[in-house]
Design a protein around this motif. Structure first.
Motif, PDB file in Angstrom:
ATOM      1  N   ARG A   1      -7.556   4.583  -3.763  1.00 26.15           N
ATOM      2  CA  ARG A   1      -7.977   3.429  -4.565  1.00 26.15           C
ATOM      3  C   ARG A   1      -8.064   2.196  -3.660  1.00 26.15           C
ATOM      4  O   ARG A   1      -7.157   1.366  -3.622  1.00 26.15           O
ATOM      5  CB  ARG A   1      -6.992   3.194  -5.709  1.00 26.15           C
ATOM      6  CG  ARG A   1      -6.861   4.383  -6.649  1.00 26.15           C
ATOM      7  CD  ARG A   1      -5.900   4.059  -7.779  1.00 26.15           C
ATOM      8  NE  ARG A   1      -5.683   5.193  -8.661  1.00 26.15           N
ATOM      9  CZ  ARG A   1      -4.897   5.170  -9.735  1.00 26.15           C
ATOM     10  NH1 ARG A   1      -4.255   4.048 -10.052  1.00 26.15           N
ATOM     11  NH2 ARG A   1      -4.742   6.232 -10.483  1.00 26.15           N
TER      12      ARG A   1
ATOM     13  N   VAL B   1       0.808  -1.219   0.000  1.00 27.23           N
ATOM     14  CA  VAL B   1       0.000   0.000   0.000  1.00 27.23           C
ATOM     15  C   VAL B   1       0.840   1.267   0.000  1.00 27.23           C
ATOM     16  O   VAL B   1       0.290   2.377  -0.079  1.00 27.23           O
ATOM     17  CB  VAL B   1      -0.963   0.029   1.212  1.00 27.23           C
ATOM     18  CG1 VAL B   1      -1.999  -1.080   1.100  1.00 27.23           C
ATOM     19  CG2 VAL B   1      -0.195  -0.056   2.530  1.00 27.23           C
ATOM     20  N   GLY B   2       2.154   1.166   0.067  1.00 25.78           N
ATOM     21  CA  GLY B   2       2.950   2.383   0.074  1.00 25.78           C
ATOM     22  C   GLY B   2       4.437   2.120   0.095  1.00 25.78           C
ATOM     23  O   GLY B   2       4.888   0.972   0.123  1.00 25.78           O
TER      24      GLY B   2
ATOM     25  N   ARG C   1       4.961   7.594   0.233  1.00 22.64           N
ATOM     26  CA  ARG C   1       3.700   7.614  -0.505  1.00 22.64           C
ATOM     27  C   ARG C   1       2.878   6.450   0.015  1.00 22.64           C
ATOM     28  O   ARG C   1       3.387   5.346   0.152  1.00 22.64           O
ATOM     29  CB  ARG C   1       3.921   7.435  -2.015  1.00 22.64           C
ATOM     30  CG  ARG C   1       4.388   8.651  -2.762  1.00 22.64           C
ATOM     31  CD  ARG C   1       3.299   9.723  -2.902  1.00 22.64           C
ATOM     32  NE  ARG C   1       2.038   9.190  -3.432  1.00 22.64           N
ATOM     33  CZ  ARG C   1       1.776   9.028  -4.737  1.00 22.64           C
ATOM     34  NH1 ARG C   1       2.691   9.345  -5.649  1.00 22.64           N
ATOM     35  NH2 ARG C   1       0.611   8.569  -5.124  1.00 22.64           N
TER      36      ARG C   1
ATOM     37  N   VAL D   1       3.029  -0.626  -5.825  1.00 19.13           N
ATOM     38  CA  VAL D   1       1.671  -0.420  -5.330  1.00 19.13           C
ATOM     39  C   VAL D   1       0.664  -0.342  -6.468  1.00 19.13           C
ATOM     40  O   VAL D   1      -0.248  -1.152  -6.558  1.00 19.13           O
ATOM     41  CB  VAL D   1       1.598   0.850  -4.459  1.00 19.13           C
ATOM     42  CG1 VAL D   1       0.170   1.059  -3.951  1.00 19.13           C
ATOM     43  CG2 VAL D   1       2.567   0.733  -3.293  1.00 19.13           C
ATOM     44  N   ARG D   2       0.830   0.615  -7.364  1.00 23.16           N
ATOM     45  CA  ARG D   2      -0.161   0.797  -8.415  1.00 23.16           C
ATOM     46  C   ARG D   2      -0.176  -0.354  -9.408  1.00 23.16           C
ATOM     47  O   ARG D   2      -1.220  -0.702  -9.945  1.00 23.16           O
ATOM     48  CB  ARG D   2       0.105   2.128  -9.134  1.00 23.16           C
ATOM     49  CG  ARG D   2      -0.235   3.343  -8.267  1.00 23.16           C
ATOM     50  CD  ARG D   2      -1.725   3.516  -8.164  1.00 23.16           C
ATOM     51  NE  ARG D   2      -2.132   4.454  -7.131  1.00 23.16           N
ATOM     52  CZ  ARG D   2      -2.169   5.772  -7.270  1.00 23.16           C
ATOM     53  NH1 ARG D   2      -1.768   6.330  -8.403  1.00 23.16           N
ATOM     54  NH2 ARG D   2      -2.595   6.536  -6.287  1.00 23.16           N
TER      55      ARG D   2
ATOM     56  N   GLU E   1      -1.182   4.667  -0.313  1.00 28.20           N
ATOM     57  CA  GLU E   1      -2.458   4.669  -1.025  1.00 28.20           C
ATOM     58  C   GLU E   1      -3.595   4.915  -0.040  1.00 28.20           C
ATOM     59  O   GLU E   1      -3.757   4.167   0.932  1.00 28.20           O
ATOM     60  CB  GLU E   1      -2.667   3.320  -1.728  1.00 28.20           C
ATOM     61  CG  GLU E   1      -3.919   3.258  -2.578  1.00 28.20           C
ATOM     62  CD  GLU E   1      -3.864   4.225  -3.748  1.00 28.20           C
ATOM     63  OE1 GLU E   1      -4.316   5.373  -3.574  1.00 28.20           O
ATOM     64  OE2 GLU E   1      -3.362   3.838  -4.809  1.00 28.20           O
TER      65      GLU E   1
END
Length: 282
Positions: free
Chosen positions: A46, A26-27, A41, A138-139, A43
């Protein structure tokens, strides 16, 4: 030529159920000690992919955990002396502060938020590197083999539990002293492993990625064959369309079979149950 800087980073993981060891990236938290740089960073928007994967955890709980941790990371980043744009906020030296905060942040902890092992890289822009790592881990993670194999493991775990077979299998690591690997489903009698059942995703878009992933697990099994039980079963998901990815999938399956590794369709529930209930081969 721009000067390269050493950076340390760790992947932030959401892991609500420690006993199953399922997690989602998640980051990212990243530090460049010589620059006194610390940033992250995470998330927080989303979240549908998380609620779909961890369907036993409420959406409000997930959202609350991530937002709360985002606030905490912002506070820690500010202690290190940087704003979110990566620019120094103070004129005095903050190198030690950023490094110490990073290591304190990423040490083992309890709770739903965990961290990967610390990793290292070289970059001329820590902020750009942070964005690249976030995009990659993550993405893109939820469309990749790691995420899809997590879904396959969840499918197999649910099926075993429904048939009252879940108690017969547990995660187990094997090592030869230099190389190690963890398998999610190992049938054990007493302390003796009898069978390995490994879900594996082989439906990537590119044939090379299918073969690379298959070869990675083939290497793992061959390397550890003296430590693993003789009954190793790969439960695979392959491409649905014909074409080069399907050809690569067939080659990957044949390589397993040529090394006497049984391959079954992970979506064939009857075959999965037969494997789980079957007597291990000698």
């Amino acid at each position: 030529m721009m000067k390269k800087h050493a950076v340390s980073y760790a992947i932030i993981r959401f892991q609500p159920h420690i006993e199953t060891e399922e997690f989602a990236n998640v980051g990212i938290v990243l530090a460049a000690p010589r620059l006194g740089y610390l940033d992250f960073r995470i998330e927080t928007k989303r979240l549908a992919r998380l609620t779909n994967f961890f369907d036993s955890v409420g959406a409000n709980t997930i959202r609350g955990v991530l937002r709360s941790y985002n606030t905490e990371l912002t506070r820690i980043r500010d202690l290190a002396g940087h704003k979110g744009d990566g620019q120094r906020r103070f004129e005095f030296e903050m190198r030690d502060n950023a490094e110490h905060l990073f290591h304190a942040l990423t040490k083992d902890r309890e709770g739903m938020i965990r961290f990967s092992d610390v990793r290292f890289a070289m970059t001329d822009s820590p902020k750009t590197k942070l964005e690249e790592l976030f995009d990659y881990y993550v993405r893109r993670n939820f469309a990749g083999a790691v995420y899809r194999e997590g879904l396959l493991e969840k499918h197999v775990r649910g099926l075993l539990k429904m048939r009252d077979l879940g108690q017969n299998f547990k995660p187990m690591s094997f090592t030869d002293g230099l190389y190690s690997a963890k398998f999610p489903f190992v049938e054990v009698a007493g302390e003796k492993p009898l069978k390995v059942l490994k879900p594996i995703f082989l439906a990537q878009d590119e044939p090379t990625r299918i073969l690379d992933h298959g070869n990675k697990w083939l290497f793992t099994i061959q390397r550890l064959k003296d430590k693993l039980p003789p009954n190793v079963v790969m439960a695979v998901e392959g491409p649905t369309d014909n074409g080069k990815p399907r050809q690569a999938f067939r080659q990957a399956v044949k390589l397993f079979q040529d090394h006497k590794i049984r391959v079954i369709d992970v979506q064939n529930e009857d075959e999965l149950i037969n494997v789980a209930e079957g007597t291990p081969t000698d």
